[in-house]
Design a protein around this motif. Sequence first.
Motif, PDB file in Angstrom:
ATOM      1  N   THR A  57       0.823  -1.203   0.000  1.00  0.00           N
ATOM      2  CA  THR A  57       0.000   0.000   0.000  1.00  0.00           C
ATOM      3  C   THR A  57       0.860   1.256   0.000  1.00  0.00           C
ATOM      4  OG1 THR A  57      -0.169  -0.037   2.406  1.00  0.00           O
ATOM      5  CG2 THR A  57      -1.929  -1.122   1.162  1.00  0.00           C
ATOM      6  N   ALA A  58       2.160   1.114   0.244  1.00  0.00           N
ATOM      7  CA  ALA A  58       3.048   2.274   0.232  1.00  0.00           C
ATOM      8  C   ALA A  58       3.406   2.718  -1.185  1.00  0.00           C
ATOM      9  CB  ALA A  58       4.327   1.952   0.997  1.00  0.00           C
ATOM     10  N   LEU A  59       3.021   1.962  -2.195  1.00  0.00           N
ATOM     11  CA  LEU A  59       3.333   2.305  -3.575  1.00  0.00           C
ATOM     12  C   LEU A  59       2.484   3.480  -4.023  1.00  0.00           C
ATOM     13  CD1 LEU A  59       3.373  -1.260  -5.156  1.00  0.00           C
ATOM     14  CD2 LEU A  59       5.327   0.093  -4.439  1.00  0.00           C
ATOM     15  N   ASN A  60       3.100   4.617  -4.163  1.00  0.00           N
ATOM     16  CA  ASN A  60       2.420   5.834  -4.639  1.00  0.00           C
ATOM     17  C   ASN A  60       1.101   6.091  -3.928  1.00  0.00           C
ATOM     18  OD1 ASN A  60       4.402   6.516  -6.451  1.00  0.00           O
ATOM     19  ND2 ASN A  60       3.447   5.467  -8.148  1.00  0.00           N
TER      20      ASN A  60
ATOM     21  N   VAL B 175      -1.775  -0.135 -10.472  1.00  0.00           N
ATOM     22  CA  VAL B 175      -1.264  -1.356  -9.836  1.00  0.00           C
ATOM     23  C   VAL B 175      -0.544  -2.220 -10.864  1.00  0.00           C
ATOM     24  CG1 VAL B 175      -1.940  -3.503  -8.687  1.00  0.00           C
ATOM     25  CG2 VAL B 175      -2.950  -1.333  -7.971  1.00  0.00           C
ATOM     26  N   ARG B 176      -1.110  -2.359 -12.049  1.00  0.00           N
ATOM     27  CA  ARG B 176      -0.467  -3.141 -13.110  1.00  0.00           C
ATOM     28  C   ARG B 176       0.893  -2.554 -13.466  1.00  0.00           C
ATOM     29  NH1 ARG B 176      -1.970  -1.976 -18.940  1.00  0.00           N
ATOM     30  NH2 ARG B 176      -0.832  -0.175 -18.207  1.00  0.00           N
ATOM     31  N   ASP B 177       0.962  -1.237 -13.590  1.00  0.00           N
ATOM     32  CA  ASP B 177       2.231  -0.587 -13.927  1.00  0.00           C
ATOM     33  C   ASP B 177       3.282  -0.830 -12.855  1.00  0.00           C
ATOM     34  OD1 ASP B 177       1.092   0.302 -16.268  1.00  0.00           O
ATOM     35  OD2 ASP B 177       0.789   2.372 -15.561  1.00  0.00           O
ATOM     36  N   LYS B 178       2.883  -0.781 -11.580  1.00  0.00           N
ATOM     37  CA  LYS B 178       3.829  -1.023 -10.495  1.00  0.00           C
ATOM     38  C   LYS B 178       4.313  -2.471 -10.505  1.00  0.00           C
ATOM     39  CE  LYS B 178       4.604   2.813  -8.685  1.00  0.00           C
ATOM     40  NZ  LYS B 178       5.960   3.355  -8.707  1.00  0.00           N
ATOM     41  N   PHE B 179       3.413  -3.407 -10.780  1.00  0.00           N
ATOM     42  CA  PHE B 179       3.825  -4.808 -10.863  1.00  0.00           C
ATOM     43  C   PHE B 179       4.785  -5.028 -12.026  1.00  0.00           C
ATOM     44  CE2 PHE B 179      -0.052  -6.115  -8.365  1.00  0.00           C
ATOM     45  CZ  PHE B 179       0.658  -6.599  -7.288  1.00  0.00           C
ATOM     46  N   MET B 180       4.513  -4.391 -13.152  1.00  0.00           N
ATOM     47  CA  MET B 180       5.406  -4.536 -14.310  1.00  0.00           C
ATOM     48  C   MET B 180       6.764  -3.912 -14.025  1.00  0.00           C
ATOM     49  SD  MET B 180       3.905  -6.374 -16.458  1.00  0.00           S
ATOM     50  CE  MET B 180       5.058  -6.207 -17.788  1.00  0.00           C
ATOM     51  N   GLU B 181       6.769  -2.773 -13.344  1.00  0.00           N
ATOM     52  CA  GLU B 181       8.024  -2.122 -12.978  1.00  0.00           C
ATOM     53  C   GLU B 181       8.841  -3.030 -12.049  1.00  0.00           C
ATOM     54  OE1 GLU B 181       9.014   1.702 -10.285  1.00  0.00           O
ATOM     55  OE2 GLU B 181       7.566   2.052 -11.909  1.00  0.00           O
ATOM     56  N   ALA B 182       8.171  -3.640 -11.071  1.00  0.00           N
ATOM     57  CA  ALA B 182       8.861  -4.546 -10.148  1.00  0.00           C
ATOM     58  C   ALA B 182       9.375  -5.776 -10.884  1.00  0.00           C
ATOM     59  CB  ALA B 182       7.915  -4.964  -9.025  1.00  0.00           C
ATOM     60  N   TYR B 183       8.582  -6.297 -11.811  1.00  0.00           N
ATOM     61  CA  TYR B 183       8.997  -7.466 -12.596  1.00  0.00           C
ATOM     62  C   TYR B 183      10.256  -7.143 -13.412  1.00  0.00           C
ATOM     63  CZ  TYR B 183       8.974 -11.013 -16.246  1.00  0.00           C
ATOM     64  OH  TYR B 183       9.338 -11.998 -17.111  1.00  0.00           O
ATOM     65  N   LYS B 184      10.282  -5.971 -14.040  1.00  0.00           N
ATOM     66  CA  LYS B 184      11.449  -5.580 -14.834  1.00  0.00           C
ATOM     67  C   LYS B 184      12.687  -5.442 -13.957  1.00  0.00           C
ATOM     68  CE  LYS B 184       8.847  -3.328 -18.491  1.00  0.00           C
ATOM     69  NZ  LYS B 184       8.463  -2.057 -19.105  1.00  0.00           N
ATOM     70  N   GLU B 185      12.516  -4.889 -12.751  1.00  0.00           N
ATOM     71  CA  GLU B 185      13.651  -4.779 -11.839  1.00  0.00           C
ATOM     72  C   GLU B 185      14.160  -6.155 -11.427  1.00  0.00           C
ATOM     73  OE1 GLU B 185      13.618  -2.188  -8.437  1.00  0.00           O
ATOM     74  OE2 GLU B 185      12.371  -0.750  -9.516  1.00  0.00           O
ATOM     75  N   ILE B 186      13.252  -7.055 -11.153  1.00  0.00           N
ATOM     76  CA  ILE B 186      13.645  -8.414 -10.764  1.00  0.00           C
ATOM     77  C   ILE B 186      14.381  -9.098 -11.900  1.00  0.00           C
ATOM     78  CG2 ILE B 186      12.752 -10.717 -10.212  1.00  0.00           C
ATOM     79  CD1 ILE B 186      10.573  -9.271  -8.573  1.00  0.00           C
TER      80      ILE B 186
END
Length: 112
Positions: free
Chosen positions: A4-7, A96-107
């Motif tokens: 929930t801390a994401l943006n 939420v989708r954008d944040k998940f994709m951003e995290a996936y790319k970082e991983i």
Amino acid sequence: MDITALNNVNSGIIKEAVKASSLLSDSKIQSGMETGDDVFESFFHAAVEGINTTNGYISDAENEEIKLALGETENPHDLGIALQKASAAITYTIAVRDKFMEAYKEIMQISI
């Protein structure tokens, strides 16, 4: 882990998933069982429920549009309210989708 801390994203669904996963992980840790799959499953179900809620708001907005076009609506403001709910839900789902994709790319960029 609290997403929930994401943006400043605050969702009851996500908060409940976090609570459920922490309660589940506490009970699993006490019993000595693995928790990785259970945590993922909890977040997955929360995401699916969020998408279903978004789809429900979109469907409600479409139904209100049809009612207005057919002259069956008692209150034309219901259409505006339904459209705003659908718009907010879509915006939230996309964020939420954008944040998940951003995290996936970082991983994926992490070298082992």
